[in-house]
Design a protein around this motif. Structure first.
Motif, PDB file in Angstrom:
ATOM      1  N   TRP A 113      -2.325   8.175   6.671  1.00 19.84           N
ATOM      2  CA  TRP A 113      -1.657   7.504   7.386  1.00 19.84           C
ATOM      3  C   TRP A 113      -1.658   6.038   6.594  1.00 19.84           C
ATOM      4  O   TRP A 113      -0.821   5.077   6.361  1.00 19.84           O
ATOM      5  N   GLU A 114      -2.978   5.651   6.321  1.00 20.82           N
ATOM      6  CA  GLU A 114      -3.304   4.352   5.391  1.00 20.82           C
ATOM      7  C   GLU A 114      -2.766   4.338   4.213  1.00 20.82           C
ATOM      8  O   GLU A 114      -2.006   3.428   3.934  1.00 20.82           O
ATOM      9  N   GLY A 115      -2.652   5.591   3.524  1.00 23.62           N
ATOM     10  CA  GLY A 115      -1.741   5.447   2.381  1.00 23.62           C
ATOM     11  C   GLY A 115      -0.207   5.558   2.659  1.00 23.62           C
ATOM     12  O   GLY A 115       0.613   4.811   1.672  1.00 23.62           O
ATOM     13  N   ALA A 116       0.264   6.004   3.515  1.00 18.37           N
ATOM     14  CA  ALA A 116       1.882   5.947   3.838  1.00 18.37           C
ATOM     15  C   ALA A 116       2.411   4.501   4.158  1.00 18.37           C
ATOM     16  O   ALA A 116       3.125   4.101   3.611  1.00 18.37           O
ATOM     17  N   VAL A 117       1.558   3.762   5.019  1.00 19.54           N
ATOM     18  CA  VAL A 117       1.804   2.536   5.462  1.00 19.54           C
ATOM     19  C   VAL A 117       1.875   1.649   4.546  1.00 19.54           C
ATOM     20  O   VAL A 117       2.368   0.570   4.481  1.00 19.54           O
ATOM     21  N   ARG A 118       1.241   1.948   3.304  1.00 13.33           N
ATOM     22  CA  ARG A 118       0.929   1.012   1.967  1.00 13.33           C
ATOM     23  C   ARG A 118       2.143   1.604   1.071  1.00 13.33           C
ATOM     24  O   ARG A 118       2.038   1.242  -0.240  1.00 13.33           O
ATOM     25  N   GLY A 119       2.956   2.579   1.473  1.00 10.48           N
ATOM     26  CA  GLY A 119       4.056   2.970   0.473  1.00 10.48           C
ATOM     27  C   GLY A 119       3.632   4.174  -0.376  1.00 10.48           C
ATOM     28  O   GLY A 119       4.315   4.362  -1.451  1.00 10.48           O
ATOM     29  N   GLY A 120       2.576   4.742  -0.299  1.00  9.40           N
ATOM     30  CA  GLY A 120       2.234   5.958  -1.075  1.00  9.40           C
ATOM     31  C   GLY A 120       2.190   7.197  -0.374  1.00  9.40           C
ATOM     32  O   GLY A 120       2.600   7.628   0.736  1.00  9.40           O
ATOM     33  N   TYR A 121       1.704   8.189  -1.053  1.00 13.32           N
ATOM     34  CA  TYR A 121       1.777   9.713  -0.441  1.00 13.32           C
ATOM     35  C   TYR A 121       0.218  10.194  -0.669  1.00 13.32           C
ATOM     36  O   TYR A 121      -0.142  10.353  -1.725  1.00 13.32           O
ATOM     37  N   VAL A 122      -0.465  10.737   0.246  1.00 12.70           N
ATOM     38  CA  VAL A 122      -1.665  11.211   0.305  1.00 12.70           C
ATOM     39  C   VAL A 122      -1.840  12.655   0.412  1.00 12.70           C
ATOM     40  O   VAL A 122      -1.364  13.063   1.704  1.00 12.70           O
TER      41      VAL A 122
END
Length: 497
Positions: A347-356
């Motif tokens: 989730w942290e990566g997603a809201v920053r525009g990435g994919y984890v």
């Protein structure tokens, strides 16, 4: 002579020209085979390869309909000057994944979001275990699988594979002048199985975890291998290239070597598949033009996904955190995350525009760990990653970017229409949001329990959102009447079902 040459194929359907009957001393060294594909003034050059003593193949994929023609050239008379035509018709195949700004789309324009996982050596396992892996993939949300071509020797991976890339020479070593065709045919089959599931194959070409000599091939043998495997697999639209897993753990290679390897891959792949290079301790220069997206590993015991927005800004490319750590209970710090922590990082990566991405490393008496060998999943993160993907997919355009936010609450979304705020480990009992212009709906998302609860009413100016004072909560704000409004309500209905 030609054998079973396909005369009609769909756009993005792999096509194969089979040539038999030409016997030479060493078909892997002594035969140079290429084909020229033409459609009007368009020309595509592809390399062929030996698939046995007297069997040669040319593989291609066509990106537009029409009457294509082909003609082979070879230093072997029986393989030279073979001509034919292929009628390529429109179909519904999505085609390869391409970069779309900081995100991805397939060639047909559809949004693609990588929900990735890792099973490095799954292709080197028993038939039964491979079948389990495919069954698991079919029932989980994963749309991309990282996998190695060569077998792996590492903790929980210490076993001999059923076959090797090179045959055994008379002296007991490897015959590096030839390839073991059965090894590469098995690789073909595994890649085809992933295609049937709609899973992208992120193919790792080189890696350091080795006891057989694959990580120490001389440059000429390495080049022959790279050309051979690229020619075999490049016609599959769902293939990605990862030059290495942990490039910086291969001290025998300099950056100049990696540039040479990247040039070989690009030369042999006329369709321009996505290409990355994965690191361990230091990033490769991600600004290099042949790198299509950032493939990142954790860089800190705790903080990795939190860097996604900075990496996007630094390199101007999509960021895929292929290794943020794995859900599991082994002794290594990279493989003992709780499911909650893995989902938090995603989730942290997603809201920053990435994919984890995902991985799983739970100990087992038989040492079958998903991250290495595939099989069955035992953890709890996979369905929650599917839920995250559903929430992100509810945004207009099916992707989100980082947006301005307060220091303690990262927000991603689509400016003016869709906002997604993630609290992570914070346990707020409420939060007041100052809203952009217009009227908005608010929803509370429990990212662990996978529920969406609407805040009553429609709101303008600001809205106080009451929260349950527990970890892993998020808030979705959707502009009323905006492009995301209907999609957000639809996602809410399905998420709460």
């Amino acid at each position: 002579m030609t054998e079973n040459a396909t005369e009609t194929v769909e756009v993005w359907e792999p096509w194969e020209l089979v040539l038999t009957g030409a016997e030479v001393g060493n078909p892997f060294l002594d035969v140079d085979l290429r084909a020229r594909l033409e459609l009007g003034e368009r020309v595509v050059e592809v390399g062929g390869f030996a698939d046995g003593a007297s069997r040669h193949l040319v593989r291609a994929v066509f990106d537009e309909p029409g009457g294509w023609t082909y003609r082979t050239t070879s230093n072997v008379a029986a393989l030279d000057g073979i001509e034919g035509s292929v009628e390529v018709v429109a179909g519904e195949r999505p085609g390869p994944v391409r970069v779309d700004g900081f995100h991805f789309r397939t060639a047909d324009g559809a949004r693609y979001r990588p929900v990735g996982t890792t099973a490095y050596a799954w292709i080197h396992q028993s038939d039964d275990l491979r079948a389990q892996t495919l069954e698991t993939l079919a029932s989980t949300p994963f749309t991309k699988l990282r996998m190695t071509v060569f077998p792996k020797w590492y903790p929980y991976n210490e076993q001999e594979p059923p076959r090797h890339a090179f045959p055994v020479a008379a002296d007991g070593g490897w015959d590096l002048q030839r390839f073991d065709v059965s090894f590469f045919r098995a690789l073909d089959d595994r890649v085809a199985e992933l295609a049937a599931l709609g899973v992208q194959a992120d193919v790792i070409l080189l890696h350091p975890y080795d006891r057989w000599g694959y990580a120490r091939l001389d440059p000429l043998t390495e080049e022959r291998y790279l050309r051979y495997v690229i020619r075999r697999l490049a016609a599959w639209p769902h293939v990605w290239w990862s030059l290495a897993n942990g490039f910086d753990l291969m001290p025998g290679k300099t950056d100049a070597d990696w540039e040479r390897i990247a040039a070989i891959v690009a030369e042999e792949d006329p369709w321009g598949h996505l290409t990355s290079i994965h690191h361990c301790l230091r990033f490769y220069d991600q600004s290099r033009p042949w790198i299509t997206h950032v493939s990142a590993q954790r860089i800190d015991r705790y903080r990795t996904a939190e860097n996604v927005d900075a990496w996007r800004e630094q390199w101007g490319k999509p960021v895929v955190v292929d290794e943020c750590g794995y859900e599991g209970d082994i002794e290594h710090g990279w493989g003992n995350l709780t499911a909650q922590e893995l989902v938090r990082r995603a989730w942290e990566g997603a809201v920053r525009g990435g994919y984890v991405g995902h991985g799983e490393t739970y100990r087992s008496p038989d040492e079958v760990l998903w991250w290495s060998k595939g099989g069955r999943l035992r953890g709890d993160s996979a369905p929650r990653l599917a839920f995250l993907d559903e929430i992100v997919g509810s945004a207009p355009g099916g992707a989100i970017d980082p947006l301005p936010s307060e220091w303690d609450l990262p927000v991603g979304g689509v400016a003016g229409t869709f906002l997604l705020a993630y609290f992570g480990g914070g346990r707020s009992s409420f939060r007041t949001f100052v809203l952009p212009e217009g009227t908005w709906r608010a929803e509370v998302i429990d990212t662990w329990n996978m529920t969406v609860t609407a805040v009553p009413g429609e709101h303008a100016g600001s809205v106080r959102v009451d929260l349950p004072a527990r970890e892993f909560m998020a808030v979705r704000l959707t502009a009323v009447g905006g492009a995301a409004d209907g999609r957000a309500r639809e996602a809410t209905d399905s998420a709460g079902a």
